[in-house]
Each structure stands twice: as structure tokens, then as C-alpha cells.
Write an enzyme that holds these catalytic residues in place. Structure first.
Site, PDB file in Angstrom:
ATOM      1  N   SER A   7       0.351  -1.171   0.562  1.00  0.00           N
ATOM      2  CA  SER A   7      -0.367   0.137  -0.005  1.00  0.00           C
ATOM      3  C   SER A   7       0.528   1.574  -0.115  1.00  0.00           C
ATOM      4  CB  SER A   7      -0.894  -0.002   1.349  1.00  0.00           C
ATOM      5  OG  SER A   7      -1.468   0.896   1.434  1.00  0.00           O
ATOM      6  N   HIS A  32      -1.334  -1.002  -4.213  1.00  0.00           N
ATOM      7  CA  HIS A  32      -2.765  -0.843  -3.896  1.00  0.00           C
ATOM      8  C   HIS A  32      -2.626   0.820  -2.928  1.00  0.00           C
ATOM      9  CE1 HIS A  32      -6.236  -1.850  -1.201  1.00  0.00           C
ATOM     10  NE2 HIS A  32      -5.628  -1.169  -0.246  1.00  0.00           N
ATOM     11  N   ASP A  34      -4.642   3.812  -1.978  1.00  0.00           N
ATOM     12  CA  ASP A  34      -5.667   4.330  -1.025  1.00  0.00           C
ATOM     13  C   ASP A  34      -6.496   5.591  -1.177  1.00  0.00           C
ATOM     14  OD1 ASP A  34      -6.640   1.266   1.305  1.00  0.00           O
ATOM     15  OD2 ASP A  34      -4.336   2.372   1.776  1.00  0.00           O
ATOM     16  N   MET A  36      -8.850   8.982   0.134  1.00  0.00           N
ATOM     17  CA  MET A  36      -9.900   9.077   1.069  1.00  0.00           C
ATOM     18  C   MET A  36     -10.296  10.412   0.552  1.00  0.00           C
ATOM     19  SD  MET A  36      -7.436   7.379   4.284  1.00  0.00           S
ATOM     20  CE  MET A  36      -6.392   5.505   4.601  1.00  0.00           C
ATOM     21  N   HIS A  64      -8.702   1.456  -3.649  1.00  0.00           N
ATOM     22  CA  HIS A  64      -9.689   1.030  -2.911  1.00  0.00           C
ATOM     23  C   HIS A  64      -9.802   2.462  -2.165  1.00  0.00           C
ATOM     24  CE1 HIS A  64      -9.754  -0.253   1.798  1.00  0.00           C
ATOM     25  NE2 HIS A  64     -11.076   0.491   0.869  1.00  0.00           N
ATOM     26  N   MET A  66     -11.814   4.149  -0.531  1.00  0.00           N
ATOM     27  CA  MET A  66     -12.944   4.937   0.679  1.00  0.00           C
ATOM     28  C   MET A  66     -13.291   6.608   1.074  1.00  0.00           C
ATOM     29  SD  MET A  66     -10.316   3.598   3.015  1.00  0.00           S
ATOM     30  CE  MET A  66      -8.452   3.174   1.975  1.00  0.00           C
ATOM     31  N   MET A 136     -12.177  -5.964   5.049  1.00  0.00           N
ATOM     32  CA  MET A 136     -11.432  -4.698   5.947  1.00  0.00           C
ATOM     33  C   MET A 136     -10.956  -5.414   7.702  1.00  0.00           C
ATOM     34  SD  MET A 136      -9.876  -2.014   4.376  1.00  0.00           S
ATOM     35  CE  MET A 136      -9.483  -1.652   5.467  1.00  0.00           C
ATOM     36  N   ASP A 174      -7.025  -6.619   4.192  1.00  0.00           N
ATOM     37  CA  ASP A 174      -6.168  -5.343   4.172  1.00  0.00           C
ATOM     38  C   ASP A 174      -5.994  -4.147   5.599  1.00  0.00           C
ATOM     39  OD1 ASP A 174      -5.493  -2.524   3.819  1.00  0.00           O
ATOM     40  OD2 ASP A 174      -7.389  -2.052   2.867  1.00  0.00           O
TER      41      ASP A 174
HETATM   42  C1  DX5 Z   1      -6.403   1.319   5.408  1.00  0.00           C
HETATM   43  C2  DX5 Z   1      -5.846   1.402   4.352  1.00  0.00           C
HETATM   44  C3  DX5 Z   1      -5.418   0.350   4.066  1.00  0.00           C
HETATM   45  C4  DX5 Z   1      -3.638   0.504   4.818  1.00  0.00           C
HETATM   46  C5  DX5 Z   1      -3.079  -0.789   5.434  1.00  0.00           C
HETATM   47  O1  DX5 Z   1      -7.375   1.841   5.849  1.00  0.00           O
HETATM   48  O2  DX5 Z   1      -6.978   0.476   3.670  1.00  0.00           O
HETATM   49  O3  DX5 Z   1      -4.709  -0.123   3.056  1.00  0.00           O
HETATM   50  O4  DX5 Z   1      -2.619   1.038   3.453  1.00  0.00           O
HETATM   51  O5  DX5 Z   1      -1.684  -0.069   6.263  1.00  0.00           O
HETATM   52  P1  DX5 Z   1      -1.254  -1.192   7.152  1.00  0.00           P
HETATM   53  O6  DX5 Z   1      -0.829  -2.511   6.472  1.00  0.00           O
HETATM   54  O7  DX5 Z   1      -0.200  -0.630   7.710  1.00  0.00           O
HETATM   55  O8  DX5 Z   1      -1.995  -1.631   8.393  1.00  0.00           O
HETATM   56 ZN    ZN Z   2      -6.520  -0.194   1.720  1.00  0.00          ZN
END
Ligand code: DX5
Ligand code: ZN
Length: 217
Positions: A7, A32, A34, A36, A64, A66, A136, A174
Site C-alpha cells: 500500500s 494498493h 488508498d 480517502m 481502494h 474509501m 477490512m 487489508d
Molecule cells: C487503511 C488502508 C490500508 C492501509 C494498510 O484504511 O485501507 O490499505 O494502507 O496499512 P497497514 O498495512 O499499515 O495496516
Molecule cells: Zn486499503
């Protein structure tokens, strides 16, 4: 075969290009990414433009989302070059099935995700429309958290539901994935592992990815 997707969230933000190179050189299967929006989760991260720059290197990007109203942004993320696009069941609401169809119609692999406290039964009507189901294993919103052990039961249940429906989407986990938790997740039925902090902290990233891929042995 277990897929691994490091990620970007845990990388050095002064050097996204370098982070992508590390991921590509590690033997991982996807980056990956993310997204947000400050609403579905408190933090705000990256958008379509950065994804486009990263995807231009030809390595699969696992987006991903969010974000609230994910359906409004699918086309842009698809055009930017995302390979997988995952939306949250909680954010997509009544439009979930249409949104998954839209992702596929844009030529991407369609994913749906559930937060730790959302029942996976909420996905029973959309399993045929999913190429990927993301369970998750931490509350979404930030990296570096510990995996919540009860989420592994949800992975087991998703696998069972898929078998009952005769479908075979990727089952992704994840949050809090490291070499130990990866084994538990794979035993529970996961076959795609996201790792942020553990990947970028690893001194030997090639070895780390190899260990994750060998989690089933
Ligand atoms: C959290 C993200 C993850 C995050 C995971 O909301 O969706 O993808 O990057 O990070 P680690 O592996 O550090 O838990
Ligand atoms: Zn993620």
C-alpha cells in the site's frame, strides 16, 4: 497463488515514483492505492491524477475507494488506469450492484469492501458481480493498526458464501498484515494480501513478498 499488494499509504510521500519502483521490484502483484475523502473516513489522501501517473508505468493499480458516492468517480479512476476498483458496501448503498456493473463496463475488475463491523451477509446479493471482495481487517482510515482477529471469521464466511454461490472472486484482506497475520488470513481463505507499513519497513522487500506468497505452506 497468493497475490500481494503493497500500500502506497505507508510510503515516503516525497517519493511516490521511488515507492512504485520498490513495489515493482519486490515481486508484488499490484500497488494498493488508498483513496480517502475526509468524509467516509476522516483522512484525505490521493486522487485520480496521481493514480494516472503511477499507472502509466504499466503495473496494476488496486484502487481502494474509501469515499462517499463512489459511483460518481468510477469513470475517472478507470480512465486513469486503475486495474481493480473497490468500493465500500457502506458507501455505495442501494447503488452497489449498479456501481459494480459500472466498474466492469469500464474494463476494470470490480471489488466490494466491508468495514470490520459490517456483516458480510450484506454482500450476498452482489457476489456474482464481484471480481474481488475486500474484508477490512482494521477500521479503514489509517495505516499501522493491528489486525482485528474477529475479522478472520468474516474471511472464512466470505469464502463459504462464494463456494455456495459457485463464484471465485479474489478475497483480499487489508490492515495489519505482516508475515504472521498473513498466514492466519490465508488459512481463513484470503488470497490477496495488502501490506502497507510491514512492506515499507521491511529491509528485504523481495524476501517479505516471498514470505507472504508462501503463507499457505
Ligand atoms: C487503511 C488502508 C490500508 C492501509 C494498510 O484504511 O485501507 O490499505 O494502507 O496499512 P497497514 O498495512 O499499515 O495496516
Ligand atoms: Zn486499503
Amino acid at each position: 497463488m497468493i497475490k500481494v499488494a503493497p500500500s502506497l499509504l505507508a510510503s515516503d510521500y516525497l517519493d511516490f515514483g521511488g515507492a512504485l519502483q520498490k513495489v515493482m521490484a519486490s515481486g508484488a502483484d499490484a500497488l494498493h492505492y488508498d483513496v480517502m475523502d475526509g468524509e467516509f473516513v476522516p483522512a484525505i489522501t490521493f486522487g485520480q491524477d496521481l493514480l494516472k501517473r503511477l499507472a502509466s508505468k504499466g503495473f496494476p493499480v488496486d484502487a481502494h475507494l474509501m469515499i462517499v458516492h463512489p459511483e460518481k468517480h468510477i469513470k475517472e479512476f478507470a480512465e486513469a488506469g486503475a486495474h481493480y476498483i473497490t468500493v465500500h458496501q457502506e458507501a455505495a448503498g442501494f447503488q452497489l450492484n449498479d456501481t459494480l456493473r459500472l466498474i466492469r463496463s469500464c474494463g476494470c475488475l470490480a471489488g466490494v469492501s466491508v468495514k470490520p463491523y459490517t456483516s458480510v451477509e450484506a454482500l450476498s446479493d452482489c457476489l456474482e458481480l464481484c471480481d474481488l471482495i475486500l474484508v477490512m481487517t482494521v477500521e479503514p482510515g489509517k495505516g499501522g493498526q493491528k489486525l482485528l482477529p474477529f475479522t478472520l471469521d468474516k474471511v472464512r464466511r466470505v469464502k463459504q458464501m462464494c463456494e455456495e454461490h459457485g463464484v471465485h472472486p479474489l478475497i483480499e484482506v487489508d490492515g495489519g498484515i505482516n508475515t504472521e497475520t498473513a498466514r492466519l488470513a490465508v488459512q481463513a481463505g484470503a488470497n490477496m494480501l495488502v501490506a502497507g507499513s510491514a512492506f515499507f519497513k521491511a529491509e528485504d522487500q523481495v524476501g517479505f513478498v516471498k514470505m507472504l506468497k508462501e503463507s499457505e505452506n
